[in-house]
Design a protein around this motif. Structure first.
Motif, mmCIF file in Angstrom:
data_model
loop_
_atom_site.group_PDB
_atom_site.id
_atom_site.type_symbol
_atom_site.label_atom_id
_atom_site.label_comp_id
_atom_site.label_asym_id
_atom_site.label_seq_id
_atom_site.Cartn_x
_atom_site.Cartn_y
_atom_site.Cartn_z
ATOM 1 N N VAL A 52 -14.565 13.888 10.402
ATOM 2 C CA VAL A 52 -13.404 13.019 10.600
ATOM 3 C C VAL A 52 -13.339 11.986 9.475
ATOM 4 N N ALA A 53 -14.490 11.470 9.082
ATOM 5 C CA ALA A 53 -14.524 10.478 7.998
ATOM 6 C C ALA A 53 -14.052 11.086 6.685
ATOM 7 N N LEU A 54 -14.440 12.331 6.421
ATOM 8 C CA LEU A 54 -13.968 12.995 5.198
ATOM 9 C C LEU A 54 -12.448 13.143 5.207
ATOM 10 N N LEU A 55 -11.900 13.527 6.344
ATOM 11 C CA LEU A 55 -10.448 13.683 6.434
ATOM 12 C C LEU A 55 -9.751 12.338 6.264
ATOM 13 N N ALA A 56 -10.306 11.289 6.872
ATOM 14 C CA ALA A 56 -9.710 9.960 6.726
ATOM 15 C C ALA A 56 -9.723 9.512 5.265
ATOM 16 N N ALA A 57 -10.838 9.750 4.581
ATOM 17 C CA ALA A 57 -10.920 9.381 3.164
ATOM 18 C C ALA A 57 -9.908 10.157 2.337
ATOM 19 N N LEU A 58 -9.718 11.414 2.658
ATOM 20 C CA LEU A 58 -8.749 12.232 1.927
ATOM 21 C C LEU A 58 -7.322 11.737 2.176
ATOM 22 N N ILE A 59 -7.019 11.376 3.413
ATOM 23 C CA ILE A 59 -5.682 10.868 3.731
ATOM 24 C C ILE A 59 -5.405 9.583 2.960
ATOM 25 N N LEU A 60 -6.370 8.667 2.940
ATOM 26 C CA LEU A 60 -6.175 7.426 2.191
ATOM 27 C C LEU A 60 -5.980 7.705 0.710
ATOM 28 N N THR A 61 -6.762 8.624 0.173
ATOM 29 C CA THR A 61 -6.654 8.971 -1.248
ATOM 30 C C THR A 61 -5.264 9.444 -1.601
ATOM 31 N N LEU A 62 -4.644 10.211 -0.719
ATOM 32 C CA LEU A 62 -3.372 10.852 -1.028
ATOM 33 C C LEU A 62 -2.161 10.111 -0.470
ATOM 34 N N THR A 63 -2.343 8.907 0.024
ATOM 35 C CA THR A 63 -1.197 8.124 0.487
ATOM 36 C C THR A 63 -0.399 7.655 -0.720
ATOM 37 N N PRO A 64 0.874 8.025 -0.833
ATOM 38 C CA PRO A 64 1.624 7.733 -2.066
ATOM 39 C C PRO A 64 1.637 6.273 -2.485
ATOM 40 N N ILE A 65 1.910 5.345 -1.574
ATOM 41 C CA ILE A 65 1.995 3.951 -1.983
ATOM 42 C C ILE A 65 0.630 3.420 -2.382
ATOM 43 N N THR A 66 -0.437 3.953 -1.808
ATOM 44 C CA THR A 66 -1.778 3.531 -2.193
ATOM 45 C C THR A 66 -2.096 3.976 -3.612
ATOM 46 N N VAL A 67 -1.685 5.183 -3.973
ATOM 47 C CA VAL A 67 -1.852 5.640 -5.352
ATOM 48 C C VAL A 67 -1.080 4.736 -6.298
ATOM 49 N N ALA A 68 0.137 4.393 -5.931
ATOM 50 C CA ALA A 68 0.958 3.542 -6.797
ATOM 51 C C ALA A 68 0.357 2.153 -6.961
ATOM 52 N N ILE A 69 -0.065 1.539 -5.876
ATOM 53 C CA ILE A 69 -0.558 0.162 -5.945
ATOM 54 C C ILE A 69 -1.900 0.101 -6.649
ATOM 55 N N ASN A 70 -2.710 1.148 -6.549
ATOM 56 C CA ASN A 70 -4.006 1.152 -7.220
ATOM 57 C C ASN A 70 -3.877 1.400 -8.716
ATOM 58 N N ARG A 71 -2.682 1.736 -9.167
ATOM 59 C CA ARG A 71 -2.406 1.887 -10.592
ATOM 60 C C ARG A 71 -1.696 0.645 -11.146
ATOM 61 N N ASP A 72 -1.647 -0.389 -10.355
ATOM 62 C CA ASP A 72 -0.970 -1.616 -10.725
ATOM 63 C C ASP A 72 -1.950 -2.766 -10.513
ATOM 64 N N ASN A 73 -1.581 -3.971 -10.892
ATOM 65 C CA ASN A 73 -2.518 -5.090 -10.775
ATOM 66 C C ASN A 73 -2.073 -6.137 -9.768
ATOM 67 N N LEU A 106 4.322 1.368 -13.330
ATOM 68 C CA LEU A 106 5.080 0.973 -12.156
ATOM 69 C C LEU A 106 5.491 -0.490 -12.186
ATOM 70 N N GLY A 107 4.896 -1.287 -13.052
ATOM 71 C CA GLY A 107 5.382 -2.621 -13.331
ATOM 72 C C GLY A 107 5.388 -3.564 -12.157
ATOM 73 N N VAL A 108 6.482 -4.317 -12.041
ATOM 74 C CA VAL A 108 6.563 -5.424 -11.096
ATOM 75 C C VAL A 108 6.565 -4.947 -9.649
ATOM 76 N N MET A 109 7.274 -3.872 -9.363
ATOM 77 C CA MET A 109 7.408 -3.382 -8.002
ATOM 78 C C MET A 109 6.877 -1.952 -7.911
ATOM 79 N N PRO A 110 5.571 -1.778 -7.773
ATOM 80 C CA PRO A 110 5.028 -0.418 -7.725
ATOM 81 C C PRO A 110 5.572 0.360 -6.544
ATOM 82 N N ALA A 111 5.913 1.610 -6.796
ATOM 83 C CA ALA A 111 6.442 2.475 -5.749
ATOM 84 C C ALA A 111 6.171 3.913 -6.131
ATOM 85 N N ALA A 112 6.020 4.765 -5.154
ATOM 86 C CA ALA A 112 5.800 6.185 -5.380
ATOM 87 C C ALA A 112 7.112 6.938 -5.224
ATOM 88 N N GLY A 113 7.116 8.156 -5.726
ATOM 89 C CA GLY A 113 8.259 9.020 -5.501
ATOM 90 C C GLY A 113 9.318 8.922 -6.569
#
Length: 703
Positions: A130-151, A506-513
């Motif tokens: 279950v922990a592996l699946l949870a970690a994978l879900i967090l990894t692939l959450t679009p807004i999380t990917v976007a925000i982690n590429r921003d400051n 992604l600049g000032v307003m990071p967003a996915a998609g």
């Protein structure tokens, strides 16, 4: 392997299950995937949110700048957040120099550590798989990917709150009274660190955790209450120490950006506190469209802009699923809510899970999701869709634990409960089809792929269950396809966001998609360094303005202004004319300590700070409306020969509707004490009035 491998350690088990070699490799693979998504081409020239990037550069100039998060090198005012998220970035810049990848490297590390720590947290609660699946879900959450590429601060905030969840989980699992209290105090400390990162937003998880501790520990009730009181003390101290340090600092210090009186306390409970929730003066106005008193005469925001200038849709329960926010976070939100409803019903029927740690886990993660979701849904002040990355850990933990619970029910002897798993897959697939279909030009094929995968998975699950001889192999394969169905479209969105041709800038307003992700479309691309697309339903309408704001040819004030436009520098780059202005000021400043003061929002100033080593200061904080520097301070600087040149704006700078009071006083002072520099002196263009805001103009000031 299936989620059934954790049957020996169901959700809430006291001892974390043993981990096999392949599970260790799986965790390593997930962390590597997270690192690749978050770090892909971060050195391609992007600087993230230049408001924070400029501050990071300024923070490397002096200790007080570093300690308080000064926006400018002269220490005039701070950013409108506590500086904890900027400290790692400043240290990285000190070591590696000022580069985009040096700014963003700490964000990547924090994002990967968050994935790892979520795995460790869920592992103690619900088992290894279950922990592996949870970690994978967090990894692939679009807004999380976007925000982690921003400051922006949200990356560190999420990490600290996951750390709090880890400490809480360890607390409710232990049978030793002292250890239980110690871990709870650590939980409070990490939440407090989250407060020093993004103020009151970190406290949103506190009610759920407090309730979970009362409901999920083996300690006597009196001891639980004393533990919570002790945690409250730690939470208070770890939350407010920095605010007290700033306000009681005996020496010179920057004005607290975003406040009305220069204090951190005012910012905490005003603009960044209740102003965000209730709107009004502290939060850029309350939600909804139509005319607003905080905007220029004749200007109105269209329906759908929600609370705040860059809101994520109308307030209400539908906000998290709407056009602006849905594709960022809501892919598994229906599944998570479905899981919570099922668990609640089952708990009522069976009088709850027998294991207190299991009960505490559901209360903690459920409280995190529900309270945060409701606060975000009804926030009427400034609210941005990328804030929803805070929901991702709870969604990941609940979805993973729920799928494991449904799998056990599917393999059980229940007459109806076995249908929960097919229903969960179908629900998630249908919602993914809806989200992916909102903009078919952005990987629109995924909506049909997820629909087909969902149909095949549900058919296989039903067929395997209804067959006279149950086929375990078929059902396990169907489960794997179910996980693929659940994560298919978010994975595509996340990967496409990270590998975009722009390098994921992604600049000032990071967003996915797609372009306009996180805004709902129709922005017009006027915000330098920010994704195109923006206000749901189009730009605000202003008489005489192009692109929605007065005088802006690209959506914001001064687009063809004399010094490169009112919002020049939002991508961290100076226009040729802005550079000529800066060179002229540097050559003629004499012994002045301040090369140039820029009157307007901090985003106007960011490019000057980032693009040069000159002492350039902003005026008015982020919005251009703060009383810093005050008119008295300007007068003193001019009299002492510390300031000579001001880059003024026809409206006094700042965003529309935010230029009254202090901004108006500064504008009057400039008019009375400064004279316009002939553009020919620095090779500039002739004056071009571009509407009510006018254009930027260089002034030379006299005592």
């Amino acid at each position: 392997m299936t989620l059934a491998a954790d049957q020996a350690a169901p959700a809430g088990s006291v001892a974390a299950p043993a981990r096999t070699r392949w599970q260790a490799w799986a965790l390593a693979g997930i962390c590597v995937a997270a690192a690749v998504l978050y770090a892909w081409r971060i050195g391609a020239g992007q600087l993230g949110n230049t408001y924070y990037s400029a501050a990071v550069k300024s923070m490397t100039d002096s200790f007080t700048n570093f300690l308080f998060g000064s926006f400018d090198p002269y220490g005039v005012f701070t950013v409108d957040k506590p500086p904890m998220s900027l400290w790692p970035q400043a240290l990285s810049v000190l070591v590696f120099g000022f580069h985009g990848w040096a700014l963003l490297l700490p964000q990547v590390i924090e994002g990967v550590v968050a994935v790892f720590l979520l795995h460790r947290t869920v592992r103690h609660w619900a088992g290894e798989n279950v922990a592996l699946l949870a970690a994978l879900i967090l990894t692939l959450t679009p807004i999380t990917v976007a925000i982690n590429r921003d400051n922006n601060p949200d990356t560190l905030l999420v990490l600290l709150l996951i750390a709090a969840a880890y400490a809480f989980t360890r607390s409710v699992k232990t049978d030793t009274s002292r250890a239980r209290t110690r871990w709870l105090l650590w939980c409070a400390f990490f939440v407090g660190c989250g407060f020093v990162t993004k103020m009151m937003q970190a406290w949103i998880i506190v009610p759920g955790f407090a309730l979970a501790y009362l409901a999920g520990t083996r300690a006597p009730v009196k001891r639980r209450i004393f533990d919570l009181l002790g945690a409250a003390v730690v939470l208070f101290v770890s939350s407010f120490w920095w605010a007290a340090l700033h306000d009681w600092w005996p020496g010179s210090k920057p004005y607290m950006g975003g406040s009305t009186d220069g204090t951190a306390w005012n910012l905490i409970f005003g603009y960044n506190g209740f102003g965000r929730i209730f709107g009004g003066e502290g939060g850029f106005g309350a939600g909804g469209g139509g005319a607003r008193p905080d905007l220029p005469e004749g200007m109105s925001l269209p329906s759908g802009t929600g609370g705040g200038m860059f809101g994520g849709g109308d307030t209400g329960l539908g906000r998290m699923f709407g056009q602006s926010v849905g594709g960022q976070i809501s892919w598994l939100l229906p599944l998570s809510l479905f899981v919570l409803v099922v668990v609640a019903v089952q708990c009522v029927r069976t009088k709850g899970p027998g294991d207190p740690a299991s009960r505490a886990g559901w209360f903690a993660w459920g409280g995190w999701l529900l309270v945060t979701g409701l606060v975000f849904s009804y926030a009427q002040g400034i609210w941005h869709p990328y804030y929803t990355t805070m929901l991702a850990p709870a969604i990941a933990a609940i979805s993973a634990a729920g799928l494991a619970r449904f799998w056990r029910a599917y393999r059980g002897d229940g007459a109806v409960s076995w249908l929960l798993l097919p229903a969960a897959v179908a629900l998630t697939a249908v919602w993914a089809f809806v989200l992916a279909g909102r903009d078919p030009s952005w990987h629109g094929w995924t909506r049909w792929a997820v629909l087909v995968a969902g149909v095949v998975t549900v058919a296989a699950l039903l067929g395997a269950r209804l067959a006279e001889t149950r086929r375990l192999v078929v059902s396990r394969v169907a489960l794997v396809f179910g996980v693929v169905t659940v994560l298919l479209v978010p994975a595509v969105w996340s990967t496409a966001t990270a590998t975009a041709a722009t390098g994921g800038n992604l600049g000032v307003m990071p967003a996915a998609g797609p372009a306009g992700g996180g805004f709902g479309g129709g922005f017009g691309g006027g915000f330098g360094g920010m994704r195109p697309g923006g206000f749901a339903g189009g730009m605000p309408q202003v008489p005489g303005g192009t692109g929605g704001f007065p005088g802006g040819t690209s959506g914001f004030p001064g687009g063809t202004g004399r010094a490169g436009g009112g919002f020049g520098g939002m991508d961290g780059k100076l226009t040729e004319e802005q550079r000529r202005v800066l060179d002229y000021a540097r050559q003629h400043k004499g012994n002045a300590e301040i090369t140039l003061a820029v009157d307007g929002s901090a985003t106007m100033t960011a490019g000057f700070i980032i693009g040069s080593d000159e002492t350039v200061i902003g005026m008015g904080g982020f919005m251009g409306s703060d009383d810093s520097p005050s008119v008295d301070q300007l007068q003193q600087w001019t009299a002492e020969g510390k300031l000579k040149f001001v880059l003024g704006n026809g409206s006094g700078g700042g965003m529309p509707g935010m230029n009254g009071g202090a901004g108006q006083q500064r504008r009057q002072w400039i008019a009375q004490h400064c004279t316009e520099v002939d553009p020919a002196a620095y090779g500039g263009q002739a004056q071009q009035q571009t509407g009510p805001t006018g254009a930027q103009t260089l002034y030379e000031c006299h005592a």
